[in-house]
Design a protein around this motif. Structure first.
Motif, PDB file in Angstrom:
ATOM      1  N   LEU A   4       0.813  -1.028   0.067  1.00 57.64           N
ATOM      2  CA  LEU A   4      -0.009   0.094   0.147  1.00 57.64           C
ATOM      3  C   LEU A   4       0.914   1.332  -0.104  1.00 57.64           C
ATOM      4  O   LEU A   4       0.265   2.374  -0.128  1.00 57.64           O
ATOM      5  CB  LEU A   4      -1.044  -0.017   1.139  1.00 57.64           C
ATOM      6  N   SER A   5       2.077   1.193   0.259  1.00 55.77           N
ATOM      7  CA  SER A   5       3.005   2.228   0.082  1.00 55.77           C
ATOM      8  C   SER A   5       3.587   2.509  -1.439  1.00 55.77           C
ATOM      9  O   SER A   5       4.269   3.521  -1.543  1.00 55.77           O
ATOM     10  CB  SER A   5       4.158   2.054   0.930  1.00 55.77           C
ATOM     11  N   GLN A   6       3.192   1.529  -2.457  1.00 58.47           N
ATOM     12  CA  GLN A   6       3.691   1.579  -3.654  1.00 58.47           C
ATOM     13  C   GLN A   6       2.789   2.747  -4.626  1.00 58.47           C
ATOM     14  O   GLN A   6       1.426   2.961  -4.069  1.00 58.47           O
ATOM     15  CB  GLN A   6       3.965   0.538  -4.456  1.00 58.47           C
ATOM     16  N   VAL A  19      -6.443  -0.870  -5.551  1.00 57.62           N
ATOM     17  CA  VAL A  19      -5.413  -1.862  -5.107  1.00 57.62           C
ATOM     18  C   VAL A  19      -5.412  -3.056  -6.033  1.00 57.62           C
ATOM     19  O   VAL A  19      -6.698  -3.881  -5.814  1.00 57.62           O
ATOM     20  CB  VAL A  19      -5.455  -2.138  -3.608  1.00 57.62           C
ATOM     21  N   HIS A  20      -4.334  -3.634  -6.578  1.00 55.07           N
ATOM     22  CA  HIS A  20      -4.601  -4.706  -7.345  1.00 55.07           C
ATOM     23  C   HIS A  20      -4.437  -6.019  -6.319  1.00 55.07           C
ATOM     24  O   HIS A  20      -3.384  -6.052  -5.633  1.00 55.07           O
ATOM     25  CB  HIS A  20      -3.244  -4.873  -8.451  1.00 55.07           C
ATOM     26  N   HIS A  35      -0.759  -2.589  -4.399  1.00 55.16           N
ATOM     27  CA  HIS A  35      -1.118  -4.018  -4.539  1.00 55.16           C
ATOM     28  C   HIS A  35      -0.936  -4.874  -3.125  1.00 55.16           C
ATOM     29  O   HIS A  35      -0.041  -4.305  -2.455  1.00 55.16           O
ATOM     30  CB  HIS A  35      -0.392  -4.537  -5.591  1.00 55.16           C
ATOM     31  N   ILE A  36      -1.627  -5.902  -3.423  1.00 55.63           N
ATOM     32  CA  ILE A  36      -1.412  -6.825  -2.073  1.00 55.63           C
ATOM     33  C   ILE A  36      -1.197  -8.403  -2.772  1.00 55.63           C
ATOM     34  O   ILE A  36      -2.269  -8.640  -3.448  1.00 55.63           O
ATOM     35  CB  ILE A  36      -2.620  -6.679  -0.851  1.00 55.63           C
ATOM     36  N   PRO A  37      -0.319  -9.265  -2.448  1.00 56.64           N
ATOM     37  CA  PRO A  37      -0.397 -10.534  -3.225  1.00 56.64           C
ATOM     38  C   PRO A  37      -1.699 -11.540  -2.843  1.00 56.64           C
ATOM     39  O   PRO A  37      -2.237 -11.236  -1.606  1.00 56.64           O
ATOM     40  CB  PRO A  37       0.788 -11.172  -2.607  1.00 56.64           C
ATOM     41  N   CYS A  38      -2.042 -12.091  -3.690  1.00 58.76           N
ATOM     42  CA  CYS A  38      -3.348 -12.838  -3.865  1.00 58.76           C
ATOM     43  C   CYS A  38      -3.348 -13.736  -2.716  1.00 58.76           C
ATOM     44  O   CYS A  38      -4.274 -14.236  -2.352  1.00 58.76           O
ATOM     45  CB  CYS A  38      -3.862 -13.133  -5.061  1.00 58.76           C
TER      46      CYS A  38
END
Ligand code: SAH
Ligand code: AVI
Length: 319
Positions: A25-27, A276-277, A31-34
């Motif tokens: 979330l800092s990028q 967020v991906h 994104h957060i890994p699934c």
């Protein structure tokens, strides 16, 4: 990234999740890994997805296993230890094992301990003579197989098109690592979803009852529960697109307004429409997947598809 004082209060089991969320979330492109979608509730919701009318992959792959399982079992040969990656409910394994009358052992591997335990107990009842050795692990890391399976030949089983949740380079890395783990004489029976019309594909990931939306947004509940977050779930939405260039479904958590939230004492801001991906699901043609497998040292053998060309099961051997 290195975790600092604000993460001290996180239980050790949640540290990896904390690291991934704070970093992701800092990028700029959040994104957060699934793999973090699968806590106990996420696994339950995934099971609900598999029973939706719109979600064709599960019933189609089950149909292939029922119709052609005897051919798959013959290719695998006698006395195999079946090693399943991302076993979940092991609902499909049951069908494969029915065909493989002489399996030496079953090794389900899953990141969600709750489904692993539940499925192992159920399979023990269904196959009382089959040794079952569950492994609670992240299959994107190095794994050791249980010593108890000895030198029995191994059949890797990776159904569901879970391979499609990896980016292409990670999929090749995974397949190469699986090859090293399973050994030179092994086979790998792997399910891959096929490219198809968007009027079938999109509803499979955005169903009318909103179950897939609940599955995606459960990640927010997990962040709030495990990482002391204060995200308001109703201010986010499940968003699905098809990325035509890459040939994959992409799933996002989309912010419905400009907003701030706190996670583990850190502030994060989300602008209206920011995404967020959280998951990708690649769809392959048969040659595309064969090429990918070849890069990881797997040779393609037989492949089974349904009459509507929705889904495929490949039998791979070490090339
Ligand atoms: N094989 C089942 C379940 C597929 S869902 C089927 O075909 O229906 C994906 C499964 O992989 C879930 O059970 C999830 O908990 C597991 N999983 C996802 N990422 C994982 C990882 N990195 N390591 C281990 N298991 C993982
Ligand atoms: C587990 N995996 C193969 C599913 C898929 O189809 O990519 C996960 C999923 N996500 C939303 N619906 C299903």
């Amino acid at each position: 990234m290195t975790l600092t004082a604000d993460v001290q209060e996180v239980e050790p089991f949640h540290l990896e999740f904390a690291e991934a969320v704070l970093d992701g979330l800092s990028q700029r492109a959040k994104h957060i890994p699934c793999r973090f979608l699968y806590d106990a509730r996420g696994s339950e919701l995934f099971e609900d997805i598999t029973r939706l009318d719109e979600y064709y992959p599960t019933r189609t792959e089950i149909g292939l296993l029922r119709t052609y399982g005897h051919e798959m079992a013959k290719l695998a040969g006698d006395g195999c230890a079946v090693v399943e990656f991302g076993s979940g409910s092991s609902r499909k394994t049951h069908i494969l094992l029915e065909h493989m009358k002489t399996a030496a052992a079953y090794v389900p591997i899953d990141i969600d301990d709750a489904s692993l335990k539940e499925a192992s107990v159920r399979l023990e009842q269904q196959f009382p003579d089959l040794p079952i050795h569950p492994v609670h692990a992240d299959f994107s890391q190095d794994i050791d197989l249980p010593e108890e399976i000895g030198d029995a030949p191994r059949l890797g089983f990776f159904p569901g098109s879970t391979i499609g949740n990896f980016n292409l380079d990670v999929a090749v890395e995974f397949l190469a690592r699986a090859g090293a783990l399973l050994g030179e004489e092994s086979g790998l029976l792997i399910g891959t979803d096929l490219q198809k019309d968007l009027d079938i594909l999109l509803p499979a990931y955005d169903d009318a009852k909103g179950v897939t939306a609940q599955f995606t947004l459960n990640l927010i509940h997990r962040i709030n529960r495990e990482l002391h977050g204060n995200l308001e779930v109703e201010r986010f939405a499940h968003k699905v697109i098809y990325n035509d260039e890459i040939g994959r479904i992409e799933i996002y958590i989309e912010s419905l307004s400009d907003q701030n939230a706190e996670i583990l004492g850190r502030q994060f801001s989300f602008s209206e429409g920011e995404r967020v991906h959280v998951e990708s699901s690649h769809k392959y043609t048969l040659p595309q997947f064969r090429d990918l497998a070849a890069k990881a040292g797997w040779g393609s053998g037989q492949v089974w598809t349904d009459e509507n060309d929705l889904f495929s099961l490949h039998y791979l051997t070490r090339a």
